[in-house]
Enzyme design. Structure first.
Site, PDB file in Angstrom:
ATOM      1  N   ASP A  18      32.201 -33.261 -43.549  1.00 37.82           N
ATOM      2  CA  ASP A  18      31.452 -32.013 -43.491  1.00 37.82           C
ATOM      3  C   ASP A  18      32.309 -30.930 -42.838  1.00 37.82           C
ATOM      4  O   ASP A  18      32.662 -31.032 -41.672  1.00 37.82           O
ATOM      5  CB  ASP A  18      30.153 -32.205 -42.691  1.00 37.82           C
ATOM      6  N   GLN A  19      32.666 -29.924 -43.626  1.00 39.29           N
ATOM      7  CA  GLN A  19      33.307 -28.710 -43.106  1.00 39.29           C
ATOM      8  C   GLN A  19      34.765 -28.944 -42.704  1.00 39.29           C
ATOM      9  O   GLN A  19      35.209 -28.465 -41.672  1.00 39.29           O
ATOM     10  CB  GLN A  19      32.499 -28.147 -41.928  1.00 39.29           C
ATOM     11  N   CYS A  58      26.234 -26.258 -46.960  1.00 39.46           N
ATOM     12  CA  CYS A  58      26.091 -27.715 -47.045  1.00 39.46           C
ATOM     13  C   CYS A  58      25.249 -28.202 -48.221  1.00 39.46           C
ATOM     14  O   CYS A  58      25.742 -28.927 -49.086  1.00 39.46           O
ATOM     15  CB  CYS A  58      25.487 -28.247 -45.740  1.00 39.46           C
ATOM     16  N   HIS A 108      22.527 -35.016 -46.502  1.00 38.64           N
ATOM     17  CA  HIS A 108      21.778 -33.764 -46.346  1.00 38.64           C
ATOM     18  C   HIS A 108      20.753 -33.553 -47.460  1.00 38.64           C
ATOM     19  O   HIS A 108      20.552 -32.442 -47.945  1.00 38.64           O
ATOM     20  CB  HIS A 108      22.719 -32.556 -46.264  1.00 38.64           C
ATOM     21  N   ASP A 295      32.558 -31.209 -48.130  1.00 29.11           N
ATOM     22  CA  ASP A 295      31.615 -30.360 -48.866  1.00 29.11           C
ATOM     23  C   ASP A 295      32.070 -28.905 -48.929  1.00 29.11           C
ATOM     24  O   ASP A 295      31.838 -28.206 -49.910  1.00 29.11           O
ATOM     25  CB  ASP A 295      30.195 -30.483 -48.303  1.00 29.11           C
ATOM     26  N   HIS A 296      32.723 -28.425 -47.883  1.00 25.24           N
ATOM     27  CA  HIS A 296      33.249 -27.056 -47.806  1.00 25.24           C
ATOM     28  C   HIS A 296      34.202 -27.012 -46.628  1.00 25.24           C
ATOM     29  O   HIS A 296      34.412 -28.022 -45.953  1.00 25.24           O
ATOM     30  CB  HIS A 296      32.116 -26.023 -47.639  1.00 25.24           C
TER      31      HIS A 296
END
Length: 504
Positions: A18-19, A58, A108, A295-296
């Site tokens: 995540d991130q 997300c 999520h 995800d990003h």
């Protein structure tokens, strides 16, 4: 899909963090961060240098990964939106191919369906299972430190985030699952391949890392290359910085937060190393396609920005490493523009699963193997924060950012990788805008999105009231308790009691 699956079907290990900004990884060129396990994976596989998520947020990004479709196709534009359980996912496709897909950790999901095609699930999400459900308890750090607010920079440094604790549980459960696969395979009681998705929370903020990790990076992480926003920022960028309070960030906050982020990437890499070691120890590595991605990204202070929520490269580009011994060339890189929806199509192709009927992506396997040189070299992304409808097109070296009712941006990433010079106002590049704008509006209608967002807001308000009164069980809400979170050198109030508006 082949008419008949291969006799020896591969395993799949899909790890999604995540991130994670790809540039904070050794194999992407960072000289400071220690990521030996991801680097080792890259040495044995293919690195995608220009992979873009479909949304810098997300839930839209992750649901796009699940379905192989764009957020506008599946109507998931912000973190409260529920993926329709009737939309097939890559887990459904893998199940149709004879696998039993298993999820460990974060994905999520929102709403009643927290499986979306997975046959088994261990762990869950730190976020609520339903709109209005059990929130995140970050103790003395305060809820705002997980969101896009200045307090995330204020309360940064050495300590502990509950996100790291949850990821350790996810790692332990994954290692145990691989050990069990290995034992069963050796005992001859299991002859089917495994299909495992692992979801991490790190290196998402809070920007808090354990002291030993933090201290190893303090004084070594450089400041942002471009710490200030442009003198005349795009209207959206200026609005976003002010809304998040990023114009208040001090030099000390910036360096503490960057140091913690680098340390969190290091710690996540160590956990991934435990999983890769278990894969090899159990003799499963040679038959397994391993895919690592995120995800990003996170802007980590560049252009005066943090978190995601923009179309800058640090926010929108994600890492991707695909390793498949004997099937993909080792130690290679692929530089053309790709999308996360293409990664979904690639995994299904590799496992000889049926393609998702409405998917937007294409399998990369022929291009990665050098069998087809005609790759489309295209990626699209979209975002809809508070009625500001935006879409990005990347083709070749060109990147166009479209903002409805606001100026368009054009960057040449080959000449300007840090996106410091907007070429949209230069008549010399008008033809680039004319070439890329039709791609922006293909199957993407801001007016329709505006209507649907208004309708969905009313639906979500009712759903939130229902959740708060009925209090349905939340079996996939991972227990994150306040005492898991602390800062070593913090003398402020024990808990942040400020109210934070939803900025998504």
């Amino acid at each position: 899909m082949s008419a008949e699956p291969s006799a020896q079907r591969p395993n799949l290990l899909f790890i999604i963090s995540d991130q994670h900004n790809p540039m904070v990884t050794g194999c992407y060129g960072d000289p400071v961060v220690q990521t030996p396990h991801l680097d080792r994976l890259a040495e044995g596989g293919v690195v995608l240098d220009n992979l873009y998520c479909t949304a810098p947020l997300c839930v839209p990004a992750r649901m796009s990964y699940m379905t192989g479709q764009y957020p506008t196709d599946i109507e998931t534009w912000d973190n409260r939106h529920i993926l329709d359980h009737a939309i097939p996912t890559f887990a459904h496709a893998l199940g149709a191919a004879g696998y039993r897909p298993k999820l460990i950790g974060r994905m999520h999901f929102v709403g009643a369906d927290h499986m979306h095609g997975f046959a088994e699930r261990l762990g869950g999400d730190a976020t609520p299972n339903y709109p209005g459900g059990t929130g995140i308890d970050l103790g003395m750090l305060g809820s705002g430190t997980a969101g896009p607010y200045h307090v995330a920079l204020e309360r940064s440094g050495a300590g502990q985030s509950g996100y790291e604790v949850i990821d350790e549980d996810t790692t332990a459960a994954t290692v145990d699952a691989l050990n069990r696969f290995g034992w069963q395979r050796r005992a001859g009681v299991l002859d089917e391949p495994f299909c495992l998705t692992v979801g991490y929370l790190l290196p998402h903020q809070p920007y808090v890392a354990r002291k030993a990790d933090y201290d190893r990076y303090w004084g070594k992480v450089p400041p942002p290359t471009y710490p200030e926003p442009p003198t005349d920022p795009h209207p959206y960028i200026g609005w976003w910085r002010e809304r998040c309070g990023l114009d208040k960030a001090t030099d000390d906050e910036i360096m503490r937060s960057r140091t913690a982020y680098w340390a969190l990437v290091d710690r996540m890499d160590a956990m991934i190393g435990q999983i890769l070691d278990a894969l090899e120890t159990n003799g499963l590595a040679d038959d397994t396609l391993v895919v690592y991605t995120s995800d990003h990204g996170d802007q980590v202070g560049e252009h005066g920005l943090w978190f995601k929520q923009t179309f800058y490269e640090g926010s929108l580009r994600v890492p991707a490493i695909l390793s498949w011994p004997g099937k993909l060339p080792a130690g290679t890189r692929f530089g053309q523009a790709t999308s996360t929806v293409d990664v979904v199509a690639t995994m299904l192709d590799a496992l000889e699963a049926p393609p998702l009927p409405q998917a937007r992506g294409d399998s990369l396997l022929p291009a990665l193997r050098g069998e087809d040189a005609s790759w489309k070299d295209l990626a699209l992304a979209e975002y809809a924060p508070h009625g500001r409808f935006q879409r990005m097109v990347r083709r070749g070296p060109w990147k166009l950012n479209y903002y409805q009712g606001e100026p368009t941006q054009i960057f040449n990433l080959a000449d300007d990788p840090h996106e410091t010079t907007d070429l949209a106002g230069d008549p010399q590049y008008r033809h680039i805008q004319e070439q890329l704008l039709p791609q922006v509006h293909m199957d993407w209608d801001p007016n329709r999105i505006a209507r649907r967002l208004e309708q969905k807001a009313a639906d979500l308000e009712l759903m939130t009231q229902w959740t708060r009164h009925v209090r349905p069980p939340e079996p996939y809400h991972w227990p994150l308790t306040g005492e898991m979170n602390y800062l070593d050198d913090y003398d402020g109030p024990d808990k942040d009691t400020r109210t934070f508006a939803d900025p998504l």
